[in-house]
Design a protein around this motif. Structure first.
Motif, short mmCIF file in Angstrom:
data_model
loop_
_atom_site.label_atom_id
_atom_site.label_comp_id
_atom_site.label_asym_id
_atom_site.label_seq_id
_atom_site.Cartn_x
_atom_site.Cartn_y
_atom_site.Cartn_z
N VAL A 50 10.06 8.68 9.82
CA VAL A 50 11.15 8.75 8.85
C VAL A 50 11.18 7.42 8.11
N TYR A 51 11.15 7.46 6.77
CA TYR A 51 11.06 6.19 6.05
C TYR A 51 11.70 6.29 4.67
N PHE A 52 12.09 5.11 4.17
CA PHE A 52 12.50 4.97 2.77
C PHE A 52 11.57 3.95 2.13
N SER A 53 11.09 4.25 0.94
CA SER A 53 10.20 3.33 0.23
C SER A 53 10.74 3.09 -1.17
N GLN A 54 10.90 1.83 -1.53
CA GLN A 54 11.44 1.48 -2.84
C GLN A 54 10.34 1.34 -3.89
N ASN A 55 9.26 0.63 -3.53
CA ASN A 55 8.23 0.37 -4.53
C ASN A 55 6.85 0.90 -4.14
N GLY A 56 6.79 1.67 -3.06
CA GLY A 56 5.52 2.27 -2.65
C GLY A 56 4.83 1.58 -1.49
N ALA A 57 5.19 0.33 -1.21
CA ALA A 57 4.53 -0.40 -0.12
C ALA A 57 4.85 0.23 1.24
N THR A 58 6.12 0.55 1.46
CA THR A 58 6.50 1.16 2.74
C THR A 58 5.88 2.55 2.88
N LYS A 59 5.73 3.26 1.79
CA LYS A 59 5.08 4.58 1.82
C LYS A 59 3.63 4.46 2.31
N LYS A 60 2.92 3.43 1.83
CA LYS A 60 1.55 3.20 2.30
C LYS A 60 1.53 3.00 3.81
N LEU A 61 2.47 2.19 4.30
CA LEU A 61 2.53 1.90 5.72
C LEU A 61 2.93 3.15 6.51
N ALA A 62 3.86 3.93 5.98
CA ALA A 62 4.29 5.16 6.65
C ALA A 62 3.13 6.14 6.78
N GLU A 63 2.28 6.20 5.78
CA GLU A 63 1.12 7.11 5.83
C GLU A 63 0.15 6.68 6.93
N ILE A 64 0.02 5.37 7.15
CA ILE A 64 -0.83 4.86 8.24
C ILE A 64 -0.27 5.29 9.59
N PHE A 65 1.04 5.13 9.78
CA PHE A 65 1.69 5.55 11.04
C PHE A 65 1.56 7.06 11.24
N THR A 66 1.78 7.82 10.18
CA THR A 66 1.72 9.28 10.28
C THR A 66 0.33 9.74 10.71
N LYS A 67 -0.70 9.16 10.10
CA LYS A 67 -2.07 9.53 10.44
C LYS A 67 -2.43 9.08 11.85
N ALA A 68 -2.03 7.87 12.22
CA ALA A 68 -2.39 7.33 13.53
C ALA A 68 -1.80 8.15 14.67
#
Length: 296
Positions: A50-68
């Motif tokens: 579960v995440y909130f991303s303001q400028n896209g950086a957190t979204k990149k990180l969330a995708e890494i966690f989701t895949k891992a």
């Protein structure tokens, strides 16, 4: 002779009866159903990012966690987006924090019953997690869940945000947190760097490591030498707004060198506070020193 014949007939009768009895037993054993052993199957664990991303950086990180973790993912969405410029967004966030009025989300309530682990991601704003995370926390019950925080930041806030999360969610198991700066994850090879660090982070989680244990490999603090000052100046040249003044340093030899500077900080011209600044210097020819995190 007659007696001998009687004995023989009697013996044959006993033998015949025995054979009939054995045959009956065999027949019964063949038709009798075998008891099957009950197989106990452990329920599969489920996790969600579960995440909130303001400028896209957190979204990149969330995708890494989701895949891992092969997890489900939920991106929290604001009903009214923050302004498009940095300064106006900062002003809006500051007003929300000062008034403790948290913004409305389109999907504040998340169905968490089927999950046992929640990976909670956010950008750091004013030293802790962004206001939409307060809305999520107010709208959901994390009691009994394992909560793994991860964040992106300008200069720091990983430890402070995890500490606040533990305070707000005392009935959840809030673990060690992972964080990476916006500058590092949005660099050309930033996703690969973050993915490698996240893999190591999961290893530390499984081993039960704490922040204190991870700091164990550093030397004692000492006065700065000329080389230390040069490394500090190179790594912090884009962070003048923090007003950092290094006081002492310790090092840790890895594939390169980790530096831990104890500093005086006057962020945005505010009062002086003591803080730790972690800097990584790669091996010669593999890049320049970079600021990893600033933490109180």
């Amino acid at each position: 002779m007659f007696n001998k014949m009687k004995l023989t007939v009697a013996a044959m009768s006993v033998l015949a009866a025995s054979m009939v009895f054995t045959a009956c037993n065999e027949k019964e054993s063949k038709t009798e159903p075998k008891a099957e052993s009950a197989e106990v199957v452990a329920p599969a664990t489920k996790s969600v990012v579960v995440y909130f991303s303001q400028n896209g950086a957190t979204k990149k990180l969330a995708e890494i966690f989701t895949k891992a973790k092969n997890a489900d993912a939920v991106e929290l969405k604001l009903v009214t987006a923050y302004p498009s410029t940095y300064d106006s967004t900062i002003a809006a966030v500051k007003a929300q924090r000062d008034a403790k009025q948290w913004p409305a989300l389109e999907n504040a309530k998340v169905e968490l019953d089927k999950y046992d682990t929640v990976y909670l991601g956010y950008p750091i704003m004013f030293g802790s997690f962004t206001p939409p995370i307060y809305t999520f926390l107010d709208s959901n019950d994390l009691s009994g869940k394992v909560v793994v925080p991860f964040c992106t930041y300008g200069s720091g806030g990983r430890k402070a945000s995890a500490a606040e999360l533990k305070t707000l969610e005392p009935n959840a198991n809030v673990t060690l947190a992972y964080g990476i700066s916006n500058k590092r994850i949005t660099a050309e090879n930033g996703v690969e760097v973050a993915a490698s660090e996240v893999e190591a982070f999961f290893g530390n989680l499984e081993a039960g490591k704490t922040d204190e244990m991870l700091m164990g490999g550093f030397s004692e603090q000492r006065p700065l030498a000329a080389e230390d000052s040069a490394v500090f100046a190179e790594a912090t040249k884009d962070y003048a707004y923090l007003g950092l003044k290094p006081l002492s340093v310790s090092t840790q030899i890895v594939a390169g060198t980790n530096y831990l500077f104890v500093c005086e900080m006057k962020a945005f011209g505010g009062p002086a506070v003591q803080t730790n600044v972690k800097i990584f210097k790669p091996l010669p020819g593999r890049g320049v020193p970079e600021l990893i995190v600033v933490e109180k």
